[in-house]
Design a protein around this motif. Sequence first.
Motif, PDB file in Angstrom:
ATOM      1  N   LYS A   1       0.825  -1.212   0.000  1.00 34.15           N
ATOM      2  CA  LYS A   1       0.000   0.000   0.000  1.00 34.15           C
ATOM      3  C   LYS A   1       0.865   1.272   0.000  1.00 34.15           C
ATOM      4  O   LYS A   1       0.421   2.310  -0.491  1.00 34.15           O
ATOM      5  N   ARG A   2       2.072   1.189   0.559  1.00 35.28           N
ATOM      6  CA  ARG A   2       2.884   2.407   0.745  1.00 35.28           C
ATOM      7  C   ARG A   2       3.190   3.119  -0.565  1.00 35.28           C
ATOM      8  O   ARG A   2       3.097   4.333  -0.662  1.00 35.28           O
ATOM      9  N   TRP A   3       3.585   2.327  -1.584  1.00 33.97           N
ATOM     10  CA  TRP A   3       4.027   2.969  -2.829  1.00 33.97           C
ATOM     11  C   TRP A   3       2.916   3.756  -3.497  1.00 33.97           C
ATOM     12  O   TRP A   3       3.161   4.657  -4.302  1.00 33.97           O
ATOM     13  N   ARG A   4       1.659   3.458  -3.163  1.00 37.63           N
ATOM     14  CA  ARG A   4       0.532   4.156  -3.780  1.00 37.63           C
ATOM     15  C   ARG A   4       0.396   5.588  -3.271  1.00 37.63           C
ATOM     16  O   ARG A   4      -0.415   6.351  -3.807  1.00 37.63           O
ATOM     17  N   PHE A   5       1.175   5.955  -2.253  1.00 36.33           N
ATOM     18  CA  PHE A   5       1.175   7.322  -1.737  1.00 36.33           C
ATOM     19  C   PHE A   5       2.311   8.150  -2.332  1.00 36.33           C
ATOM     20  O   PHE A   5       2.475   9.320  -1.994  1.00 36.33           O
ATOM     21  N   GLU A   6       3.108   7.551  -3.208  1.00 41.93           N
ATOM     22  CA  GLU A   6       4.212   8.276  -3.827  1.00 41.93           C
ATOM     23  C   GLU A   6       3.693   9.214  -4.918  1.00 41.93           C
ATOM     24  O   GLU A   6       2.614   8.983  -5.493  1.00 41.93           O
ATOM     25  N   PRO A   7       4.438  10.290  -5.221  1.00 45.00           N
ATOM     26  CA  PRO A   7       3.964  11.261  -6.229  1.00 45.00           C
ATOM     27  C   PRO A   7       3.670  10.654  -7.593  1.00 45.00           C
ATOM     28  O   PRO A   7       2.756  11.081  -8.281  1.00 45.00           O
ATOM     29  N   ASP A   8       4.452   9.655  -8.002  1.00 41.27           N
ATOM     30  CA  ASP A   8       4.264   9.078  -9.341  1.00 41.27           C
ATOM     31  C   ASP A   8       3.530   7.733  -9.281  1.00 41.27           C
ATOM     32  O   ASP A   8       3.727   6.873 -10.137  1.00 41.27           O
ATOM     33  N   ALA A   9       2.674   7.558  -8.272  1.00 41.89           N
ATOM     34  CA  ALA A   9       1.996   6.275  -8.087  1.00 41.89           C
ATOM     35  C   ALA A   9       1.146   5.895  -9.296  1.00 41.89           C
ATOM     36  O   ALA A   9       1.113   4.742  -9.709  1.00 41.89           O
ATOM     37  N   MET A  10       0.441   6.886  -9.875  1.00 40.84           N
ATOM     38  CA  MET A  10      -0.412   6.575 -11.029  1.00 40.84           C
ATOM     39  C   MET A  10       0.421   6.114 -12.216  1.00 40.84           C
ATOM     40  O   MET A  10       0.028   5.196 -12.941  1.00 40.84           O
ATOM     41  N   GLU A  11       1.571   6.734 -12.418  1.00 38.81           N
ATOM     42  CA  GLU A  11       2.443   6.324 -13.523  1.00 38.81           C
ATOM     43  C   GLU A  11       2.973   4.910 -13.291  1.00 38.81           C
ATOM     44  O   GLU A  11       3.055   4.105 -14.215  1.00 38.81           O
ATOM     45  N   LYS A  12       3.331   4.609 -12.029  1.00 35.51           N
ATOM     46  CA  LYS A  12       3.838   3.274 -11.715  1.00 35.51           C
ATOM     47  C   LYS A  12       2.776   2.217 -11.990  1.00 35.51           C
ATOM     48  O   LYS A  12       3.070   1.127 -12.480  1.00 35.51           O
ATOM     49  N   PHE A  13       1.526   2.551 -11.649  1.00 36.89           N
ATOM     50  CA  PHE A  13       0.468   1.574 -11.842  1.00 36.89           C
ATOM     51  C   PHE A  13       0.282   1.246 -13.314  1.00 36.89           C
ATOM     52  O   PHE A  13      -0.064   0.117 -13.672  1.00 36.89           O
ATOM     53  N   LYS A  14       0.490   2.227 -14.161  1.00 39.86           N
ATOM     54  CA  LYS A  14       0.219   2.043 -15.583  1.00 39.86           C
ATOM     55  C   LYS A  14       1.289   1.234 -16.304  1.00 39.86           C
ATOM     56  O   LYS A  14       1.155   0.949 -17.486  1.00 39.86           O
ATOM     57  N   ASP A  15       2.373   0.843 -15.587  1.00 41.29           N
ATOM     58  CA  ASP A  15       3.423   0.107 -16.290  1.00 41.29           C
ATOM     59  C   ASP A  15       2.949  -1.308 -16.622  1.00 41.29           C
ATOM     60  O   ASP A  15       1.890  -1.767 -16.218  1.00 41.29           O
ATOM     61  N   GLU A  16       3.744  -2.014 -17.357  1.00 42.06           N
ATOM     62  CA  GLU A  16       3.317  -3.296 -17.924  1.00 42.06           C
ATOM     63  C   GLU A  16       3.028  -4.344 -16.873  1.00 42.06           C
ATOM     64  O   GLU A  16       2.140  -5.163 -17.026  1.00 42.06           O
ATOM     65  N   SER A  17       3.769  -4.328 -15.744  1.00 40.48           N
ATOM     66  CA  SER A  17       3.573  -5.372 -14.745  1.00 40.48           C
ATOM     67  C   SER A  17       2.182  -5.323 -14.160  1.00 40.48           C
ATOM     68  O   SER A  17       1.564  -6.360 -13.898  1.00 40.48           O
ATOM     69  N   GLY A  18       1.668  -4.115 -13.934  1.00 35.82           N
ATOM     70  CA  GLY A  18       0.310  -4.005 -13.401  1.00 35.82           C
ATOM     71  C   GLY A  18      -0.701  -4.553 -14.368  1.00 35.82           C
ATOM     72  O   GLY A  18      -1.631  -5.258 -13.987  1.00 35.82           O
ATOM     73  N   PHE A  19      -0.510  -4.253 -15.647  1.00 37.10           N
ATOM     74  CA  PHE A  19      -1.440  -4.772 -16.657  1.00 37.10           C
ATOM     75  C   PHE A  19      -1.375  -6.289 -16.731  1.00 37.10           C
ATOM     76  O   PHE A  19      -2.404  -6.959 -16.785  1.00 37.10           O
ATOM     77  N   GLN A  20      -0.144  -6.840 -16.707  1.00 38.62           N
ATOM     78  CA  GLN A  20      -0.014  -8.279 -16.864  1.00 38.62           C
ATOM     79  C   GLN A  20      -0.707  -9.033 -15.740  1.00 38.62           C
ATOM     80  O   GLN A  20      -1.327 -10.069 -15.954  1.00 38.62           O
ATOM     81  N   ALA A  21      -0.613  -8.500 -14.496  1.00 35.53           N
ATOM     82  CA  ALA A  21      -1.250  -9.182 -13.368  1.00 35.53           C
ATOM     83  C   ALA A  21      -2.762  -9.230 -13.555  1.00 35.53           C
ATOM     84  O   ALA A  21      -3.405 -10.253 -13.311  1.00 35.53           O
ATOM     85  N   ARG A  22      -3.342  -8.106 -13.995  1.00 31.86           N
ATOM     86  CA  ARG A  22      -4.788  -8.078 -14.188  1.00 31.86           C
ATOM     87  C   ARG A  22      -5.183  -8.919 -15.403  1.00 31.86           C
ATOM     88  O   ARG A  22      -6.198  -9.596 -15.410  1.00 31.86           O
ATOM     89  N   HIS A  23      -4.343  -8.855 -16.442  1.00 32.73           N
ATOM     90  CA  HIS A  23      -4.649  -9.576 -17.676  1.00 32.73           C
ATOM     91  C   HIS A  23      -4.606 -11.087 -17.452  1.00 32.73           C
ATOM     92  O   HIS A  23      -5.399 -11.831 -18.040  1.00 32.73           O
ATOM     93  N   LEU A  24      -3.688 -11.550 -16.567  1.00 33.12           N
ATOM     94  CA  LEU A  24      -3.528 -12.975 -16.349  1.00 33.12           C
ATOM     95  C   LEU A  24      -4.798 -13.587 -15.779  1.00 33.12           C
ATOM     96  O   LEU A  24      -5.189 -14.694 -16.140  1.00 33.12           O
ATOM     97  N   VAL A  25      -5.461 -12.873 -14.879  1.00 30.05           N
ATOM     98  CA  VAL A  25      -6.693 -13.389 -14.281  1.00 30.05           C
ATOM     99  C   VAL A  25      -7.743 -13.617 -15.364  1.00 30.05           C
ATOM    100  O   VAL A  25      -8.395 -14.661 -15.417  1.00 30.05           O
ATOM    101  N   ASP A  26      -7.915 -12.623 -16.248  1.00 30.37           N
ATOM    102  CA  ASP A  26      -8.877 -12.767 -17.342  1.00 30.37           C
ATOM    103  C   ASP A  26      -8.483 -13.915 -18.256  1.00 30.37           C
ATOM    104  O   ASP A  26      -9.332 -14.670 -18.736  1.00 30.37           O
ATOM    105  N   THR A  27      -7.185 -14.062 -18.528  1.00 28.56           N
ATOM    106  CA  THR A  27      -6.711 -15.097 -19.434  1.00 28.56           C
ATOM    107  C   THR A  27      -6.988 -16.482 -18.861  1.00 28.56           C
ATOM    108  O   THR A  27      -7.397 -17.404 -19.579  1.00 28.56           O
ATOM    109  N   GLN A  28      -6.758 -16.655 -17.563  1.00 33.00           N
ATOM    110  CA  GLN A  28      -7.016 -17.946 -16.930  1.00 33.00           C
ATOM    111  C   GLN A  28      -8.498 -18.299 -17.011  1.00 33.00           C
ATOM    112  O   GLN A  28      -8.866 -19.438 -17.316  1.00 33.00           O
ATOM    113  N   TYR A  29      -9.350 -17.345 -16.721  1.00 33.53           N
ATOM    114  CA  TYR A  29     -10.790 -17.566 -16.768  1.00 33.53           C
ATOM    115  C   TYR A  29     -11.231 -17.884 -18.194  1.00 33.53           C
ATOM    116  O   TYR A  29     -12.009 -18.818 -18.436  1.00 33.53           O
ATOM    117  N   LEU A  30     -10.703 -17.129 -19.149  1.00 36.39           N
ATOM    118  CA  LEU A  30     -11.044 -17.346 -20.554  1.00 36.39           C
ATOM    119  C   LEU A  30     -10.618 -18.733 -21.011  1.00 36.39           C
ATOM    120  O   LEU A  30     -11.355 -19.423 -21.721  1.00 36.39           O
TER     121      LEU A  30
END
Length: 864
Positions: free
Chosen positions: A444-473
């Motif tokens: 949770k800590r890193w989400r309080f950093e100034p560039d938290a939104m930019e960090k979230f948008k990187d590829e690793s965040g997408f891959q984690a969310r995408h993997l769940v959909d891929t497994q279900y699909l």
Amino acid sequence: MLTNDVHDRLHEIIFYQRPLKAPQIGMCTLIAGDPRLPKAHPLFQRRRLLEELNALMIVRTGEVAQRLTREERDILFLKLKDKGKVSFATLRKTLKLDPDARFNKESENRTDLKGDEVAAAMGAKTRFGNRWAHLSAEEQWEVIARLEEVESDADDATFRAWLTEAYALTPEQARAVANAPLPPGYGRFGEVATRRLVDALRDGEKDGRVLVYSEAVIAAGFDHHSDLRTGEIFEDAQGRPQLPYYGVALERHIMPGTGDPSHSDEMRVGRLTNPTVHIGLNQLRRIVNTLIRAYGPPAEIAIELARELKLTDDDKKRINKENNDNRLAAERRGLKLEQLGQRNSGANRALLKLWEEINSENVLSRPCVYCGENIGIETLFSNSVNVDHILPFALTLDDSNGNKIVCHTRCNQAKRRQSPFEAWGHTPRWEGISARAAQLPKNKRWRFEPDAMEKFKDESGFQARHLVDTQYLARLSREYLATLYPDKGEGTGHIWVSPGRLTEMVRRKLGLNDLLPDHNFGGGADQAKNRLDHRHHAIDAVVVAIIDRSMLNAIAKASGEEGAEGRERIIIPEPWDGFRDDLRTAVNAITVSHRTDHGTASKAGLPKGQDATAGRLHNDTAYGFTGETDAKGNSIVVRRVPLSSLKKLADLDRIRDTDLKAALHQHLDGLEGKAFEKAVADFPDREWHPFGGIRRVRVTEALSVIPISDRNGHIYKGYKGDSNYRYDVWELPGGKWEAEVVSTFDAHQPGWISNVRNLSPTARKVLSLQQNDVVAATSPEQERLLLRVVKFGQDGRLYLAEPQEGGPLKSRDADKGDPFSYFSFFPAKQKAWSFRKVRIDEIGRVLDPGFPARTARRKTRKTI
């Protein structure tokens, strides 16, 4: 006047949510069309308990595990039928087993067996007591169903009065029943199937032992417990097998539809709520049916599941420990909730967990991260506290525990749709917020950093969310594809799977990654997969196809026994001589097909419910009109922005209020950078000006906006039309080609007329393109190029890329080290290169109409 009636009405509005629309209930797994039973239904509890008990086996060292006899099962059933749970140790004593005997479901992570939760709750002395067991299942369900319908104080009072009258409960007992903790959600089966399963599980026997679930399903008159194929054959008009709409084959997974024959399949049958999986299954249907039409039905289908290879013993121990810790923590929180008089539900346990995470060491010091005021257990479940998504859910779609925190409701409202730093990063409060955030868990800590939104948008965040959909699909795809093979029995399983990790390993060991070289790597067999070329999916598909069961078993065994080292020692031979060269030739000949989305503008005028648009018609920000325009004719509009958005002195020139602008100039003159931002944050607290406490300022800018009128035709606000719908090219009477970009807003307006056609009624439309459409262009060297539409500019320029190019194309185009660059064409060059729109079907076949794409003009209607 605030009368008692008005007071009660306001109280109801403020503290009670209006009754929600009843959710649609899924269908029974075994009987189509039968709604699933709630988990709070007595029949569900009875079926689940019998199923659990019948699956128990007594295990003794050195002996074959034994199923329970019917007598042993009945003894345990009597022990559990009115208990929430009973330990395995107690169950052993009940059956008078020797101390060395164990149950097959018993482990260090599972020390007890769940009983009938509803009977345990309702049969408590403080509620119905022994009377509950003597009520019929129908009477029990009537009590539970009435309790589930309670939505307000008035409903609660009516329910308690009914309990007192119908069952002679005391007021205290009626209150306890109204607050009874009942399991939420629905099971897999409807009432009809549940009754048949209960009978089979209760009365069925085989070789003197009770029936397990798979046997009970057969005994209850159903075909198979896991093979859910209906036996129905789906064919096209030529008698070839085909996949039907996925909702027909996967009815148990979807929310039911309207059943109206006049509606589309999605509305009539129902659809999945996950949009990614919904789109994926529809595309799978199109691809498979196209392949069948071209090559006939498949003899076998190999499918890749997004899952890991077999775990090592250490991995299993680690995961088991984590699961056990989580289970014990959830049970502890459940007991705590019951002590507090709160419902032991998943939502309340999650809320309690978030509260504990504020400060796991000191229960007396759990402050709201945003304001610093303590959140006590007595206020945790009140309206003054709620759960905040640290990074806005609307922008991240991140609903994980790591993105949630308990805070005061007023702080959540003040934060709005911003990250913590965006909301308070430039205010005096930030120092305290960051200090308190440092005590939170690491995720949770890193989400309080100034560039938290930019960090979230990187590829690793997408891959984690995408993997769940891929497994279900992948899981649903396997069940969906089984529709092509309606026969049942031995040898009818034509679909087999391999894990994603195995595909990666075989691909790497065969050295196939260098078939599509990446400019970022030097080449060679050890280079990473080139994900910037969409054709890498085709290589994966070939690898999945050549993996047979013996290879899968060998690698899984090595993985389980020796972990990564064992996997790496395995040698993968080429399937045939010349395999790599053959694959390279095939891959280079591929034309990538993209899914086009042309929105729903064509649905305008359809009945309500079928006329929805796709995509946003305009930007969310509303602009006010000043009545002024700039030299280009754009409107001078005004909107409110945070004071903290001012970063330099030049930004002050946009401020609408001249007095405020002058005060800010006086306060900020000569400052820049961090000193400027700090002074902006201090401005609202200064006393020498009349703008104390100001947080937002009105600024002006010149924009082309969409005017919005009231019912009297008065324009009172405007929106920026950020979204472009299509790119049209017109041939004017003299032969010149002219482009027109049509906004999404304009495309959805009834009666909208093209400006080009309006000025030149005889103009002929030669191209109408949308994103992901493909055009064919003939170069001066007479070479045909296939190019995908990426974007179009307001200046009439069309930006395109070859169909196989992937990744972040905008940044790749700007990267001087990347050989990729956009193709860009103005209408004149489009004509010179013989542009025409082509279609690439699902298996890569190009349908090119040639140039010009349309030679005949439509006949003009005769005027009378």
